[in-house]
Design a protein around this motif. Sequence first.
Motif, PDB file in Angstrom:
ATOM      1  N   PRO A   1       0.942  -1.322   0.018  1.00 51.93           N
ATOM      2  CA  PRO A   1       0.079   0.027  -0.035  1.00 51.93           C
ATOM      3  C   PRO A   1       0.662   1.194  -0.092  1.00 51.93           C
ATOM      4  O   PRO A   1       1.870   1.206   0.453  1.00 51.93           O
ATOM      5  CB  PRO A   1      -0.655  -0.113   1.310  1.00 51.93           C
ATOM      6  N   GLY A   2       0.288   2.155  -0.597  1.00 58.23           N
ATOM      7  CA  GLY A   2       0.941   3.574  -0.451  1.00 58.23           C
ATOM      8  C   GLY A   2       2.289   3.694  -1.339  1.00 58.23           C
ATOM      9  O   GLY A   2       2.317   2.825  -2.302  1.00 58.23           O
ATOM     10  N   LYS A   3       2.998   4.783  -1.160  1.00 58.79           N
ATOM     11  CA  LYS A   3       4.206   4.750  -2.167  1.00 58.79           C
ATOM     12  C   LYS A   3       5.484   5.202  -1.371  1.00 58.79           C
ATOM     13  O   LYS A   3       6.484   4.549  -1.466  1.00 58.79           O
ATOM     14  CB  LYS A   3       4.118   5.467  -3.370  1.00 58.79           C
ATOM     15  N   HIS A   4       5.300   6.242  -0.536  1.00 63.01           N
ATOM     16  CA  HIS A   4       6.572   6.799   0.119  1.00 63.01           C
ATOM     17  C   HIS A   4       6.621   5.871   1.410  1.00 63.01           C
ATOM     18  O   HIS A   4       5.657   5.642   2.108  1.00 63.01           O
ATOM     19  CB  HIS A   4       6.052   8.250   0.841  1.00 63.01           C
ATOM     20  N   SER A   5       7.997   5.400   1.444  1.00 61.76           N
ATOM     21  CA  SER A   5       8.349   4.860   2.721  1.00 61.76           C
ATOM     22  C   SER A   5       7.869   3.231   2.544  1.00 61.76           C
ATOM     23  O   SER A   5       7.835   2.681   3.691  1.00 61.76           O
ATOM     24  CB  SER A   5       8.119   5.173   3.937  1.00 61.76           C
ATOM     25  N   THR A   6       7.044   2.712   1.724  1.00 66.34           N
ATOM     26  CA  THR A   6       6.851   1.425   1.279  1.00 66.34           C
ATOM     27  C   THR A   6       7.597   0.860   0.353  1.00 66.34           C
ATOM     28  O   THR A   6       7.567  -0.389   0.049  1.00 66.34           O
ATOM     29  CB  THR A   6       5.322   1.515   1.218  1.00 66.34           C
ATOM     30  N   ARG A   7       8.452   1.472  -0.701  1.00 66.66           N
ATOM     31  CA  ARG A   7       8.950   1.143  -1.761  1.00 66.66           C
ATOM     32  C   ARG A   7      10.414   0.325  -1.318  1.00 66.66           C
ATOM     33  O   ARG A   7      11.260   0.859  -0.859  1.00 66.66           O
ATOM     34  CB  ARG A   7       9.299   2.205  -2.709  1.00 66.66           C
ATOM     35  N   TRP A   8      10.543  -1.090  -1.615  1.00 63.55           N
ATOM     36  CA  TRP A   8      11.558  -1.830  -1.307  1.00 63.55           C
ATOM     37  C   TRP A   8      12.908  -1.108  -1.986  1.00 63.55           C
ATOM     38  O   TRP A   8      12.933  -0.658  -3.309  1.00 63.55           O
ATOM     39  CB  TRP A   8      11.572  -3.065  -1.883  1.00 63.55           C
ATOM     40  N   HIS A   9      13.879  -0.871  -1.257  1.00 63.33           N
ATOM     41  CA  HIS A   9      15.119  -0.184  -1.720  1.00 63.33           C
ATOM     42  C   HIS A   9      16.236  -1.433  -2.070  1.00 63.33           C
ATOM     43  O   HIS A   9      17.190  -0.918  -3.047  1.00 63.33           O
ATOM     44  CB  HIS A   9      15.868   0.742  -0.796  1.00 63.33           C
ATOM     45  N   ASP A  10      16.010  -2.292  -1.439  1.00 63.96           N
ATOM     46  CA  ASP A  10      17.284  -3.404  -1.690  1.00 63.96           C
ATOM     47  C   ASP A  10      16.885  -4.933  -1.534  1.00 63.96           C
ATOM     48  O   ASP A  10      15.988  -5.209  -0.899  1.00 63.96           O
ATOM     49  CB  ASP A  10      18.423  -3.302  -0.733  1.00 63.96           C
ATOM     50  N   ALA A  11      17.595  -5.707  -2.539  1.00 62.55           N
ATOM     51  CA  ALA A  11      17.687  -7.059  -2.187  1.00 62.55           C
ATOM     52  C   ALA A  11      18.807  -7.590  -2.535  1.00 62.55           C
ATOM     53  O   ALA A  11      19.562  -7.174  -3.296  1.00 62.55           O
ATOM     54  CB  ALA A  11      16.473  -7.723  -3.109  1.00 62.55           C
ATOM     55  N   ASP A  12      19.081  -8.916  -1.838  1.00 63.66           N
ATOM     56  CA  ASP A  12      20.519  -9.657  -2.082  1.00 63.66           C
ATOM     57  C   ASP A  12      20.304 -10.951  -2.196  1.00 63.66           C
ATOM     58  O   ASP A  12      19.603 -11.671  -1.374  1.00 63.66           O
ATOM     59  CB  ASP A  12      21.236  -9.245  -0.882  1.00 63.66           C
ATOM     60  N   ARG A  13      20.951 -11.343  -3.021  1.00 63.23           N
ATOM     61  CA  ARG A  13      20.653 -12.772  -3.740  1.00 63.23           C
ATOM     62  C   ARG A  13      21.470 -13.807  -2.618  1.00 63.23           C
ATOM     63  O   ARG A  13      22.789 -13.550  -2.417  1.00 63.23           O
ATOM     64  CB  ARG A  13      21.022 -13.179  -5.030  1.00 63.23           C
ATOM     65  N   ILE A  14      21.043 -14.854  -2.154  1.00 61.50           N
ATOM     66  CA  ILE A  14      21.739 -15.975  -1.318  1.00 61.50           C
ATOM     67  C   ILE A  14      22.389 -16.963  -1.959  1.00 61.50           C
ATOM     68  O   ILE A  14      23.366 -17.228  -2.047  1.00 61.50           O
ATOM     69  CB  ILE A  14      20.619 -16.371  -0.162  1.00 61.50           C
ATOM     70  N   ASP A  15      21.445 -17.563  -3.052  1.00 63.79           N
ATOM     71  CA  ASP A  15      21.971 -18.698  -3.956  1.00 63.79           C
ATOM     72  C   ASP A  15      20.981 -18.534  -5.025  1.00 63.79           C
ATOM     73  O   ASP A  15      20.084 -17.614  -5.162  1.00 63.79           O
ATOM     74  CB  ASP A  15      21.644 -19.997  -3.170  1.00 63.79           C
ATOM     75  N   GLY A  16      20.720 -19.588  -5.916  1.00 63.09           N
ATOM     76  CA  GLY A  16      20.088 -19.521  -7.126  1.00 63.09           C
ATOM     77  C   GLY A  16      18.521 -19.477  -6.851  1.00 63.09           C
ATOM     78  O   GLY A  16      17.961 -19.285  -7.685  1.00 63.09           O
ATOM     79  N   SER A  17      18.113 -19.525  -5.850  1.00 65.15           N
ATOM     80  CA  SER A  17      16.682 -19.820  -5.645  1.00 65.15           C
ATOM     81  C   SER A  17      16.212 -19.006  -4.570  1.00 65.15           C
ATOM     82  O   SER A  17      14.766 -18.552  -4.203  1.00 65.15           O
ATOM     83  CB  SER A  17      15.967 -21.093  -5.369  1.00 65.15           C
ATOM     84  N   THR A  18      16.998 -18.374  -3.518  1.00 67.22           N
ATOM     85  CA  THR A  18      16.602 -17.579  -2.478  1.00 67.22           C
ATOM     86  C   THR A  18      17.445 -15.946  -2.594  1.00 67.22           C
ATOM     87  O   THR A  18      18.338 -16.108  -3.028  1.00 67.22           O
ATOM     88  CB  THR A  18      16.884 -18.153  -1.074  1.00 67.22           C
ATOM     89  N   ILE A  19      16.490 -15.215  -2.148  1.00 67.17           N
ATOM     90  CA  ILE A  19      16.959 -13.746  -2.093  1.00 67.17           C
ATOM     91  C   ILE A  19      16.305 -13.220  -0.649  1.00 67.17           C
ATOM     92  O   ILE A  19      15.347 -13.141  -0.304  1.00 67.17           O
ATOM     93  CB  ILE A  19      16.127 -13.084  -3.003  1.00 67.17           C
ATOM     94  N   ALA A  20      17.091 -12.383   0.002  1.00 62.66           N
ATOM     95  CA  ALA A  20      16.847 -11.346   1.039  1.00 62.66           C
ATOM     96  C   ALA A  20      16.528 -10.123   0.663  1.00 62.66           C
ATOM     97  O   ALA A  20      17.177  -9.417  -0.148  1.00 62.66           O
ATOM     98  CB  ALA A  20      18.240 -11.564   2.086  1.00 62.66           C
ATOM     99  N   VAL A  21      15.187  -9.746   1.207  1.00 63.78           N
ATOM    100  CA  VAL A  21      14.698  -8.508   0.725  1.00 63.78           C
ATOM    101  C   VAL A  21      14.347  -7.475   1.998  1.00 63.78           C
ATOM    102  O   VAL A  21      14.180  -7.894   3.261  1.00 63.78           O
ATOM    103  CB  VAL A  21      13.363  -8.739   0.100  1.00 63.78           C
TER     104      VAL A  21
END
Length: 483
Positions: free
Chosen positions: A155-175
């Motif tokens: 919901p919303g736009k300000h302060s709800t937009r993800w800024h970063d994600a980092d891949r752990i392996d071929g199938s998982t990502i930290a958000v």
Amino acid sequence: MERRSGYRLVFVVVVVLSGAVLSAGALSGDGGDATASAGGSITGDGETVAPPRDGITVVATDSNTWLGRESDGPRANAELVAVGPDGERIYYNDSHTRYWDVDPVEGTDATVEYVYADHLEPEDCGGEEVCTRNGIERVNLTTGEVTEVFSRVTPGKHSTRWHDADRIDGSTIAVADIERDRVFVVNTTTNNLEWSWNAQNKFPVADSGGPYPEDWTHLNDVEVLEDGRIMVSLRNHDQVVFLDREEGLLGNRTLGSDDDHDVVYEQHNPDYIPAERGGPSVLVADSENNRVVEYRNENEAGDGAWERTWTWSDGELQWPRDADRLPNGHTLITDSNGNRVIEVDGNGEVVWTLPVAFPYESERLGTGDESAGGPAREADGNGTASGASGGAGESGGESESGAEAGESSGGADNTDDAGFLAGLLSGPTVNAVMYVTPVWMGLGELLALVVLVVAGLGWLVAELRWSPLGATVRSPVDLEWRR
């Protein structure tokens, strides 16, 4: 009478000069169709937009090049840009409202994953007035082929937009999930959440961070470390924290504390440098202090005190939001309100510049993810930094001054007039104003605007005081005054 005429002349000169500075800035930006040389949109494949540099540089922007950065009007989308070794633009995409994190894909030469945000129409928001699709995509910069990885609507736009994600392996990502003040790990094959940590479990919402629940942590960065720990930036808490997926928050490793702005002040994009490369250190864009800093932990395990070992700023650095240490010891800095991406050598000299409107993050391909290939700096006993290890021939070459990256410190706490001025203009108020002003409006134009407004109000008040009650304010060019 003569004194009043003199005052009027001063007001005229100040208003004209201030207006001239603003007009020149607006004309250089061309109403939002600025070229790269003016810090605007990088348009045209094959166009030379920067000096030559080893490797491809990819930049994600949090802007549009129309009149204001946070508008949703014409040309409201941001830009994802890649510049080749020859300084020519080799890739461009403006299909999303905002671009944030960008990471190289391991095992490829020219493929990256990036985080984007799209502001959706009310009819797509399930009854909400506004909502945002946050997502991760992968693009081959050579072929232009784009692959969707994962996305969710918030919901919303300000302060709800993800800024970063980092891949752990071929199938998982930290958000980094700003909207829910949490970090989660998702399996992009099954779309199942495998783990999450919420800052509300460890920090009191009543007397910490920003306003709750609107923008409490502003959790803007996540980095998965080689040992499996997760480093997280809690921007509104002025802290970089470390998590263990079994133990949770590792409180004895935290860098910074809430409202201790001498350490970090609403930071962005911290990078971890492990012991085998001179750390453990954290290189961080200290955004509201308008500087880039590096802290080294006194214990190799990372559970001791943090010591600041390197500081860099210049008179133009305004709200930096990313800094990567390159293998040759240079630092790639993303200067958001300065409308540029720069490379700084071991002497603190700027050796490469890419003008671009309001960049958020940049990445030099072939040097590892963020600071994964770069060395830490060691304190020289004076609070500044000694030269980083590594030769000048790696991934960035020799500096323009001819010095190698490993020779000496430099650029730490510059004290020239421009740097002093930038120090006076640090902090969230000025940076927030610059966030919503036109892209062409830098520090000089902002100062000119302030001077113009103050002079105009002062002039108006003076004329009202000089005029008889109820009389028409006289023209400033009429030097004869009624007694």
